[in-house]
Design an enzyme around this catalytic site. Structure first.
Site, PDB file in Angstrom:
ATOM      1  N   HIS A  62       0.682  -1.134  -0.007  1.00  8.48           N
ATOM      2  CA  HIS A  62       0.000   0.109   0.128  1.00  8.48           C
ATOM      3  C   HIS A  62       0.856   1.182   0.059  1.00  8.48           C
ATOM      4  O   HIS A  62       0.440   2.309  -0.361  1.00  8.48           O
ATOM      5  CB  HIS A  62      -0.956  -0.086   1.142  1.00  8.48           C
ATOM      6  CG  HIS A  62      -0.047   0.492   2.494  1.00  8.48           C
ATOM      7  ND1 HIS A  62       0.428  -0.717   3.241  1.00  8.48           N
ATOM      8  CD2 HIS A  62      -0.017   1.449   3.182  1.00  8.48           C
ATOM      9  CE1 HIS A  62       1.203  -0.190   4.325  1.00  8.48           C
ATOM     10  NE2 HIS A  62       0.719   1.032   4.457  1.00  8.48           N
ATOM     11  N   ARG A  63       2.298   1.242   0.267  1.00  8.86           N
ATOM     12  CA  ARG A  63       3.044   2.447   0.403  1.00  8.86           C
ATOM     13  C   ARG A  63       3.149   3.087  -0.937  1.00  8.86           C
ATOM     14  O   ARG A  63       3.090   2.343  -1.891  1.00  8.86           O
ATOM     15  CB  ARG A  63       4.445   2.130   1.066  1.00  8.86           C
ATOM     16  CG  ARG A  63       4.234   1.885   2.344  1.00  8.86           C
ATOM     17  CD  ARG A  63       5.441   1.389   3.172  1.00  8.86           C
ATOM     18  NE  ARG A  63       5.347   1.247   4.253  1.00  8.86           N
ATOM     19  CZ  ARG A  63       5.243   2.034   5.640  1.00  8.86           C
ATOM     20  NH1 ARG A  63       5.137   3.164   5.346  1.00  8.86           N
ATOM     21  NH2 ARG A  63       5.109   1.532   6.700  1.00  8.86           N
TER      22      ARG A  63
END
Length: 364
Positions: A205-206
């Site tokens: 998700h980063r």
């Protein structure tokens, strides 16, 4: 004593749960302010239920936005609550926009700030989380560190003294408390048609992995190739911040099985049954280490180097479509000495006792 907790994301709910429960058990007055930074129900309300927490006293419903706008809206919502409730301490956790906003609002209201999971550093200032955690540490009044490493890092920045404490990590409190129950109380493997030790688990998700679509494409192809090489399907709970272009890339990969974001109990069970975990999440790095699951960290740095020290995790930034095959082979054949560097599951109790002792002295 009156504590105010500011949180807004799934990790904060998990990592503050033991401290909130300790307040309830010991009859300590508290106010829970939820920014609603994570606004999907299965990344929010479900976690309160699974972790046996009462719902927040205040919900700001901020939702998603660019960081500057999001933090501004949070501060504007939090500060009048603090002014009205007048807590003795404001508790923030980690490095999210919600924790930064809680710290800023507390500073403006002249209320002491207690930073849970203080002192973590990736030394990568391109990460928004690194900026948040540094800013929070330099405005806080109490620092609760997972291990001695963070005490050393804080001291190198001039932060030291009687209010810096090694407590263990509150996230570890939750892992140790719920790991066994997770295996007994969920049928997630059956629902997904999985067998233990016969699947890979992915979270991603980063911004460093998802904002550049070309890089994300390479990452997904690397995961697909690893899955083919290991003859394993990949379970991928997809974070809400991923958009249509991300989905189009994921759907081209036949061995990646997507799910909506999962609850805490389901994720704990999936981690425990996985042949290999791949993640860019700091919290999942810790959980994999504590639960003795080999883990590829999809980054070129980590603020949790303790998770690497036992040999069961390794940094694995995706640079080519075969990067993960090579990293997984090296990890599979590496010597592992499993250990739990994140505490004994009593961090929340220790933190609460420190604040009770300080409140008793009348010297915040």
């Amino acid at each position: 004593m009156h504590l105010a907790f500011v949180l807004g994301t799934r990790p904060e709910i998990i990592k503050l749960s033991s401290l909130i429960c300790a307040c309830i058990e010991r009859g300590i007055r508290y106010t829970l302010i939820h920014t609603n930074q994570h606004y999907a129900a299965n990344m929010d309300r479900l976690f309160f239920k699974e972790l046996e927490l009462p719902l927040a006293h205040f919900n700001l419903r901020v939702g998603s936005d660019v960081a500057q706008v999001q933090v501004k809206r949070m501060v504007m919502g939090i500060e009048p609550i603090l002014q009205a409730m007048k807590p003795d301490y404001v508790i923030v956790q980690g490095d999210t926009n919600s924790s930064l906003a809680g710290g800023l609002a507390a500073r403006k209201a002249n209320i002491p700030i207690a930073h849970v999971e203080a002192g973590l550093r990736s030394f990568d200032k391109t990460m928004p989380e690194e900026t948040n955690r540094i800013a929070l540490d330099h405005m806080s009044n109490f620092w609760f560190c997972p291990s001695a490493l963070q005490v050393e890092l804080l001291a190198s920045e001039g932060i030291e003294g009687r209010n810096v404490h090694i407590t263990g990590n509150t996230g570890n409190d939750a892992t140790l408390r719920y790991a066994q129950a997770a295996q007994a109380n969920t049928d997630i493997l059956e629902r997904l048609g999985l067998r233990a030790e016969r699947y890979l688990l992915l979270t991603c998700h980063r911004p460093s992995n998802t904002d550049d679509i070309a890089h994300f494409t390479t990452l997904i192809e690397a995961v697909q190739r690893l899955a083919a090489a290991r003859s394993r399907p990949v379970i991928f709970p997809v974070h809400p911040r991923l958009g249509l272009k991300h989905w189009q890339i994921i759907e081209r990969s036949s061995l990646i099985k997507t799910t909506d974001p999962l609850g805490y109990i389901d994720m704990l069970a999936l981690v425990q049954g996985a042949d290999l975990v791949m993640t860019d999440s700091g919290g999942l790095q810790e959980e994999a280490c504590v639960l003795q699951r080999r883990c590829l960290v999809l980054r070129d740095n980590t603020e949790r180097p303790e998770s690497l020290d036992c040999g069961g995790s390794r940094l694995a930034p995706v640079e080519t479509e075969t990067s993960l095959i090579e990293a997984a082979d090296e990890l599979l054949h590496s010597r592992v000495t499993w250990s739990n560097p994140f505490g004994d599951g009593q961090a929340g109790q220790r933190i609460l006792q420190v604040l009770l002792n300080d409140f008793g002295t009348g010297k915040p």
